[in-house]
Design an enzyme around this catalytic site. Structure first.
Site, PDB file in Angstrom:
ATOM      1  N   ASP A  13     -43.097  13.476  84.225  1.00 56.32           N
ATOM      2  CA  ASP A  13     -44.108  12.620  84.839  1.00 56.32           C
ATOM      3  C   ASP A  13     -45.481  13.296  84.849  1.00 56.32           C
ATOM      4  OD1 ASP A  13     -45.105  10.416  86.127  1.00 56.32           O
ATOM      5  OD2 ASP A  13     -44.207  10.872  88.070  1.00 56.32           O
ATOM      6  N   HIS A  30     -49.763  11.254  76.531  1.00 59.11           N
ATOM      7  CA  HIS A  30     -48.375  11.182  76.047  1.00 59.11           C
ATOM      8  C   HIS A  30     -48.176  12.093  74.835  1.00 59.11           C
ATOM      9  CE1 HIS A  30     -47.493   8.218  78.951  1.00 59.11           C
ATOM     10  NE2 HIS A  30     -48.173   7.233  78.381  1.00 59.11           N
ATOM     11  N   LEU A 124     -27.115  22.629  71.579  1.00 58.58           N
ATOM     12  CA  LEU A 124     -27.678  21.881  72.708  1.00 58.58           C
ATOM     13  C   LEU A 124     -27.514  20.369  72.509  1.00 58.58           C
ATOM     14  CD1 LEU A 124     -29.623  21.752  75.278  1.00 58.58           C
ATOM     15  CD2 LEU A 124     -31.479  21.490  73.623  1.00 58.58           C
TER      16      LEU A 124
HETATM   17  C1  FPP Z   1     -44.763   9.654  82.481  1.00 59.78           C
HETATM   18  O1  FPP Z   1     -46.131   9.912  82.660  1.00 59.78           O
HETATM   19  C2  FPP Z   1     -44.405   9.684  81.068  1.00 59.78           C
HETATM   20  C3  FPP Z   1     -43.947   8.622  80.343  1.00 59.78           C
HETATM   21  C4  FPP Z   1     -43.717   7.282  80.899  1.00 59.78           C
HETATM   22  C5  FPP Z   1     -43.675   8.748  78.913  1.00 59.78           C
HETATM   23  C6  FPP Z   1     -43.050  10.040  78.507  1.00 59.78           C
HETATM   24  C7  FPP Z   1     -43.331  10.284  77.084  1.00 59.78           C
HETATM   25  C8  FPP Z   1     -43.453  11.511  76.530  1.00 59.78           C
HETATM   26  C9  FPP Z   1     -43.243  12.763  77.262  1.00 59.78           C
HETATM   27  C10 FPP Z   1     -43.861  11.660  75.115  1.00 59.78           C
HETATM   28  C11 FPP Z   1     -43.191  10.760  74.162  1.00 59.78           C
HETATM   29  C12 FPP Z   1     -41.897  11.246  73.751  1.00 59.78           C
HETATM   30  C13 FPP Z   1     -40.894  10.417  73.434  1.00 59.78           C
HETATM   31  C14 FPP Z   1     -39.582  10.983  72.978  1.00 59.78           C
HETATM   32  C15 FPP Z   1     -41.019   8.931  73.546  1.00 59.78           C
HETATM   33  P1  FPP Z   1     -47.048   8.779  83.293  1.00 59.78           P
HETATM   34  O2  FPP Z   1     -47.676   8.015  82.178  1.00 59.78           O
HETATM   35  O3  FPP Z   1     -46.228   7.988  84.246  1.00 59.78           O
HETATM   36  O4  FPP Z   1     -48.124   9.636  84.056  1.00 59.78           O
HETATM   37  P2  FPP Z   1     -48.943   9.185  85.346  1.00 59.78           P
HETATM   38  O5  FPP Z   1     -47.936   8.967  86.453  1.00 59.78           O
HETATM   39  O6  FPP Z   1     -49.838  10.357  85.605  1.00 59.78           O
HETATM   40  O7  FPP Z   1     -49.709   7.944  84.966  1.00 59.78           O
END
Ligand code: FPP
Length: 233
Positions: A13, A30, A124
């Site tokens: 997150d 991201h 893994l």
């Molecule tokens: C949460 O941060 C993250 C996500 C919803 C997406 C996670 C994606 C990745 C780590 C990279 C992509 C990798 C793959 C395998 C798809 P947020 O956007 O909720 O952050 P915020 O709460 O600060 O807005």
């Protein structure tokens, strides 16, 4: 207590807040998050962790803008294109939790390539939770159990916790010993509800793109300090 958690699960997150903090667009957050994930997979594999599960896209994440959603799936395709060879060379087994078949066609194709390429590896187990939610997963498992009972393959008396666990997307895997959530939020957000019944939780304020392998090791150290009694004395 084992020295190393056998299964680590992470809610990645804070990509959006990281982007905002650095004056960048959410998708750049991201992108940085994907790079962090790459390093965490490598370190987990090098440390000898058995299972690593990451929450990459929840069933609720569809509510985000179409641009952000399609951008995340493009990143996923890029991740597989760039990393599959190395994952395979490192003996990593890729697994998907969630209903990935309803994702965009190029993402489904990339994921199926990753699954097929790594299926016979023995290192893994890297689980990517995509279009995943714990309640839909449990509902689907209940449906499968009901069908098995209806077909006479299973009797109601045979339904134990262990048998039921086998119907979940994580069937056959150990439950997570350690669940980590980054960015200061202290929620489970529909992630591995059944499986985390006895997990240790570590919450860190670090935003996901800044979550380094050293930070992972710090979380493992915190896990080691805990005294896990599983309800006993
Ligand atoms: C949460 O941060 C993250 C996500 C919803 C997406 C996670 C994606 C990745 C780590 C990279 C992509 C990798 C793959 C395998 C798809 P947020 O956007 O909720 O952050 P915020 O709460 O600060 O807005």
């Amino acid at each position: 207590m084992s020295i190393l958690p056998r299964h680590i699960a992470i809610v990645m997150d804070g990509n959006g807040r990281w982007a905002e903090k650095h004056g960048k667009r959410r998708l750049q957050g991201h992108d940085a998050g994907m790079k962090a994930m790459k390093e965490i997979v490598k370190r987990s594999s090098a440390l000898g962790v058995g299972y690593l599960t990451v929450y990459a896209f929840s069933t609720e994440n569809w509510k985000r803008s179409a641009i952000e959603v399609s951008g995340i799936f493009k990143l996923l395709v890029r991740y597989v294109d760039q990393e599959l060879q190395e994952l395979n060379d490192n003996n990593v087994v890729v697994n998907i939790l969630g209903s990935y078949r309803s994702l965009p066609a190029d993402a489904v194709a990339a994921l199926e390539r990753a699954l097929a390429t790594t299926a016979r590896n023995t290192g893994l187990h890297f689980n990517i939770a995509l279009n995943y939610g714990s309640r839909p997963e449990i509902c689907e498992a209940v449906r499968s159990v009901a069908v098995a009972v209806k077909d006479g393959r299973l009797s109601p008396e045979e339904i134990t916790e262990e048998i039921f666990s086998g119907f979940l997307d994580t069937g056959g895997m150990p439950d997570p010993d350690l669940v980590i959530r980054t960015s200061g939020e202290k929620r489970l957000s529909n992630f591995l509800l059944w499986q985390s019944a006895y997990s240790e939780f570590v919450f860190t304020d670090v935003l996901w793109p800044d979550f380094s392998p050293e930070e992972l090791e710090r979380c493992i150290e915190e896990f080691r300090q805990r005294n896990r009694r599983f309800g006993g004395r």
